[in-house]
Scaffold this motif. Structure first.
Motif, short mmCIF file in Angstrom:
data_model
loop_
_atom_site.label_atom_id
_atom_site.label_comp_id
_atom_site.label_asym_id
_atom_site.label_seq_id
_atom_site.Cartn_x
_atom_site.Cartn_y
_atom_site.Cartn_z
N PRO A 86 0.74 -1.06 -0.12
CA PRO A 86 -0.06 -0.05 0.04
C PRO A 86 0.92 1.30 0.00
N SER A 87 1.94 1.35 0.52
CA SER A 87 2.75 2.60 0.61
C SER A 87 3.38 2.74 -0.84
N PHE A 88 3.33 2.01 -1.64
CA PHE A 88 3.70 2.23 -2.92
C PHE A 88 2.92 2.38 -3.96
N LEU A 89 1.72 2.67 -3.58
CA LEU A 89 0.58 2.60 -4.59
C LEU A 89 0.97 4.01 -5.55
N HIS A 90 1.39 4.95 -5.20
CA HIS A 90 1.58 6.13 -6.10
C HIS A 90 2.45 5.65 -7.06
N TYR A 91 3.59 5.12 -6.69
CA TYR A 91 4.62 4.45 -7.73
C TYR A 91 4.09 3.76 -8.85
N ALA A 92 3.14 2.72 -8.05
CA ALA A 92 2.45 1.81 -9.17
C ALA A 92 1.67 2.39 -10.16
N GLY A 93 0.92 3.44 -9.50
CA GLY A 93 0.29 4.15 -10.48
C GLY A 93 0.92 4.69 -11.89
N GLN A 94 1.97 5.33 -11.48
CA GLN A 94 2.68 5.90 -12.45
C GLN A 94 3.45 5.02 -13.54
N ILE A 95 3.88 3.66 -12.91
CA ILE A 95 4.53 2.77 -13.85
C ILE A 95 3.27 1.94 -14.54
N GLU A 96 2.19 1.85 -13.97
CA GLU A 96 1.10 1.30 -14.76
C GLU A 96 0.69 2.06 -15.92
N LEU A 97 0.44 3.58 -15.81
CA LEU A 97 0.28 4.41 -16.87
C LEU A 97 1.51 4.36 -17.93
N SER A 98 2.52 4.21 -17.52
CA SER A 98 3.91 4.32 -18.57
C SER A 98 3.66 2.94 -19.13
N MET A 99 3.24 1.75 -18.59
CA MET A 99 3.22 0.49 -19.22
C MET A 99 1.91 0.57 -20.22
N ALA A 100 1.06 1.21 -20.00
CA ALA A 100 -0.36 1.13 -20.86
C ALA A 100 0.14 1.34 -22.33
N GLY A 101 1.41 1.93 -22.77
CA GLY A 101 1.78 2.21 -24.20
C GLY A 101 2.59 0.98 -24.78
N ILE A 102 2.68 -0.06 -23.94
CA ILE A 102 3.39 -1.09 -24.29
C ILE A 102 2.68 -2.32 -24.53
N VAL A 103 2.20 -2.89 -25.53
CA VAL A 103 1.37 -4.04 -25.52
C VAL A 103 2.30 -5.35 -25.04
#
Length: 124
Positions: A86-103
């Motif tokens: 839970p303390s890394f959720l902010h980081y996870a959100g940024q990573i997920e956004l960046s991953m979204a552009g890579i199939v």
């Protein structure tokens, strides 16, 4: 294909050096890069900036179906199992956004020794 990502943070100078290397299914290096970042205040910030840079690089190289591997247990763990980190959720959100552009992008935790060994084999 696999992209091994590594970093080293210098606390006293607030600098981080990052590098990544992409290998094909036979282990042959396809492409690699390295970069330095300044004004990095923490190890977690160093990890995040290198992860986001490597993902941005994968998008610009039009990579797909790639595994991003590195010593990022907490951050990759927060993406895969947010309730456990839970303390890394902010980081996870940024990573997920960046991953979204890579199939077909996947994350894999590896040890620092494995990453350094792979990077040193090709003097990255």
């Amino acid at each position: 294909m696999m992209c091994n990502v590594g970093f080293d943070w210098n606390r006293s100078k607030n600098l981080v050096g990052g590098g990544w290397v992409i290998r094909n299914e036979r282990g042959v290096v396809v492409v690699y890069s390295r970069r330095a970042f300044s004004n990095i205040k923490s190890r977690d910030e160093a990890r995040l900036v290198v992860i986001l840079w490597s993902l941005e690089s994968m998008r610009s190289h039009k990579m797909s179906n790639i595994i991003i591997a590195g010593e990022f247990l907490e951050m990759f763990g927060a993406v895969e199992r947010p309730q456990a980190w839970p303390s890394f959720l902010h980081y996870a959100g940024q990573i997920e956004l960046s991953m979204a552009g890579i199939v077909g992008c996947k994350l894999q935790v590896v040890t620092r020794e494995t990453t350094e060994e792979l990077l040193s084999l090709h003097k990255v």
